[in-house]
Design an enzyme around this catalytic site. Sequence first.
Site, PDB file in Angstrom:
ATOM      1  N   ARG A 147      -0.982  -2.393  34.342  1.00  0.00           N
ATOM      2  CA  ARG A 147      -0.928  -3.734  34.430  1.00  0.00           C
ATOM      3  C   ARG A 147      -3.015  -3.809  34.113  1.00  0.00           C
ATOM      4  NH1 ARG A 147       1.472  -9.513  35.367  1.00  0.00           N
ATOM      5  NH2 ARG A 147      -0.980  -9.383  36.923  1.00  0.00           N
ATOM      6  N   TYR A 159      -6.024 -15.600  37.018  1.00  0.00           N
ATOM      7  CA  TYR A 159      -4.569 -15.213  37.177  1.00  0.00           C
ATOM      8  C   TYR A 159      -4.554 -13.716  37.827  1.00  0.00           C
ATOM      9  CZ  TYR A 159       0.622 -13.528  36.556  1.00  0.00           C
ATOM     10  OH  TYR A 159       1.138 -12.224  36.369  1.00  0.00           O
ATOM     11  N   ASP A 210      -1.131  -9.276  31.026  1.00  0.00           N
ATOM     12  CA  ASP A 210      -0.067 -10.141  30.781  1.00  0.00           C
ATOM     13  C   ASP A 210      -1.568 -11.724  30.320  1.00  0.00           C
ATOM     14  OD1 ASP A 210       1.160 -12.049  31.282  1.00  0.00           O
ATOM     15  OD2 ASP A 210       1.844 -11.221  33.533  1.00  0.00           O
ATOM     16  N   HIS A 212       0.349 -14.870  30.183  1.00  0.00           N
ATOM     17  CA  HIS A 212       1.427 -15.471  31.273  1.00  0.00           C
ATOM     18  C   HIS A 212       1.317 -17.080  30.759  1.00  0.00           C
ATOM     19  CE1 HIS A 212       2.173 -16.863  35.159  1.00  0.00           C
ATOM     20  NE2 HIS A 212       2.194 -15.838  35.626  1.00  0.00           N
ATOM     21  N   GLU A 236       1.697  -9.309  27.108  1.00  0.00           N
ATOM     22  CA  GLU A 236       3.276  -9.704  27.910  1.00  0.00           C
ATOM     23  C   GLU A 236       2.688 -11.221  28.052  1.00  0.00           C
ATOM     24  OE1 GLU A 236       4.974 -10.100  31.898  1.00  0.00           O
ATOM     25  OE2 GLU A 236       3.622  -8.775  31.592  1.00  0.00           O
ATOM     26  N   GLU A 262      10.393 -12.930  30.929  1.00  0.00           N
ATOM     27  CA  GLU A 262      10.448 -12.910  32.376  1.00  0.00           C
ATOM     28  C   GLU A 262      11.311 -14.486  32.710  1.00  0.00           C
ATOM     29  OE1 GLU A 262       6.216 -13.882  34.894  1.00  0.00           O
ATOM     30  OE2 GLU A 262       6.793 -11.770  33.700  1.00  0.00           O
ATOM     31  N   ARG A 283      11.604  -8.990  29.065  1.00  0.00           N
ATOM     32  CA  ARG A 283      11.539  -8.225  30.057  1.00  0.00           C
ATOM     33  C   ARG A 283      12.196  -9.665  31.128  1.00  0.00           C
ATOM     34  NH1 ARG A 283       7.245  -9.553  32.270  1.00  0.00           N
ATOM     35  NH2 ARG A 283       7.614  -7.545  33.734  1.00  0.00           N
ATOM     36  N   HIS A 312      10.824  -7.586  34.567  1.00  0.00           N
ATOM     37  CA  HIS A 312      10.249  -8.459  36.027  1.00  0.00           C
ATOM     38  C   HIS A 312      10.757  -7.777  36.954  1.00  0.00           C
ATOM     39  CE1 HIS A 312       8.352 -11.868  37.690  1.00  0.00           C
ATOM     40  NE2 HIS A 312       9.224 -12.284  38.034  1.00  0.00           N
ATOM     41  N   GLU A 339       8.226  -3.057  35.952  1.00  0.00           N
ATOM     42  CA  GLU A 339       7.094  -3.620  36.822  1.00  0.00           C
ATOM     43  C   GLU A 339       7.548  -3.079  37.931  1.00  0.00           C
ATOM     44  OE1 GLU A 339       4.547  -7.762  37.333  1.00  0.00           O
ATOM     45  OE2 GLU A 339       7.574  -7.507  35.830  1.00  0.00           O
ATOM     46  N   TRP A 402       0.822 -22.083  33.539  1.00  0.00           N
ATOM     47  CA  TRP A 402       0.527 -21.348  34.395  1.00  0.00           C
ATOM     48  C   TRP A 402       0.362 -20.471  34.124  1.00  0.00           C
ATOM     49  CZ3 TRP A 402       2.091 -18.329  38.057  1.00  0.00           C
ATOM     50  CH2 TRP A 402       1.324 -17.417  38.635  1.00  0.00           C
TER      51      TRP A 402
END
Length: 402
Positions: A147, A159, A210, A212, A236, A262, A283, A312, A339, A402
């Site tokens: 990743r 992030y 990702d 996020h 992701e 996740e 995930r 996750h 992961e 976030w």
Amino acid sequence: MKITDAKVIVTAPGRNYVTLKLVTDDGVVGYGDATLNGRELAVAAYLTEHVLPLLAGRDASRIGDTWQYLYKGAYWRRGPVTMTAISAVDQALWDIKGKVAGLPVYELLGGKAREALTVYGHASGADVDGLLADVARHLELGYTAVRVQAKIPGMDSTYGTHTSPQIYEPASGALPTEETWNTAAYLDFVPTMVKRVREEFGYGFHLLHDVHHRLTPIEAARLGGALEPYRLFWLEDATPAEDQEAFRLIRSHTVTPLAVGEVFNTIWDCRQLITERLIDYIRTSVTHAGGISHVRRIMDLADLYGVRSGSHGPGDVSPVGLAANLHLDLAIPNFGIQEYMGHRDPADEVFDWGYRYEGGMLWLSDRPGLGVEVDEEAARRYPYDPKYLPVTRLADGGMHDW
């Protein structure tokens, strides 16, 4: 085989973990991961005050019945705190059942469907050059899937990036730190970042990124299209996952594979995504979605629709939780990837785990149960340390995901 003792162990060997310990009248001990990053004590209190009194005297072999008892019996169903608590009980009961049988849990789930589990690592950098160096390090360690995240120029933080030699941990401080987000800068930067990685290292390994949850569906669709030449393994969490219908728009604009889940807690959070084939990888993790029993239901549903697992598994999943996920990964037919970040020091003083990394894969031992033991004396040396995940605002001060 009755449950005669139960306790919650809260410890911080490198980061905060919550572990449930169950003991039977035969002296068999089972462990479950109850860690919910940034809200650890909420789960610890839910277990201590509301769940443990219900477990005393229950038959430890009745895993399914206990799951339904805790889920349906609460009336107030679902949610991350409730489902993480149920997950911990479920893991601990599977651990006990495996130890009583003298078998690793994956044998109780039908046995191995593969010998080892392909994992992806997290490469990042303070700039693209730093990221390239970290990708090279991961490839040298044998990772076949990486990743990639790098700090976006002009933004105070990004992030997924860090410069510490310790394993990445976003939670910090007794109060949440505030970060500023700029979507336009992100959308301009990421395709150039991914292009540089492919130009430097080629296409001989899997590449993941990702988002996020930070983009709208149409922004995510545009990013997915821009990344198509670089053949991502997945994109992701492209948009906030509460709106399952949003992934239809993304899907209609890009063939970049999509992964999400996740933050999901139950099968109902992802039913539409799976049955309408709006994602490629689910995930959800054993720690946050009701344990081995419930995540197996999710993976069975996903298998019917060609959706593979990608659970996750960063540092906020304890060695107990990761082991539980690995046992399920090893047994299901539709495993995709796992992961893996490893664990921050000194986690190995508290947890003794029975899996190892080698050649881009995790290998499970044949220890009975989940294969993880907990040293309570060591755990007491590392008391709870309040930490919060960051929050994000736009330049105008408005809150953002976030």
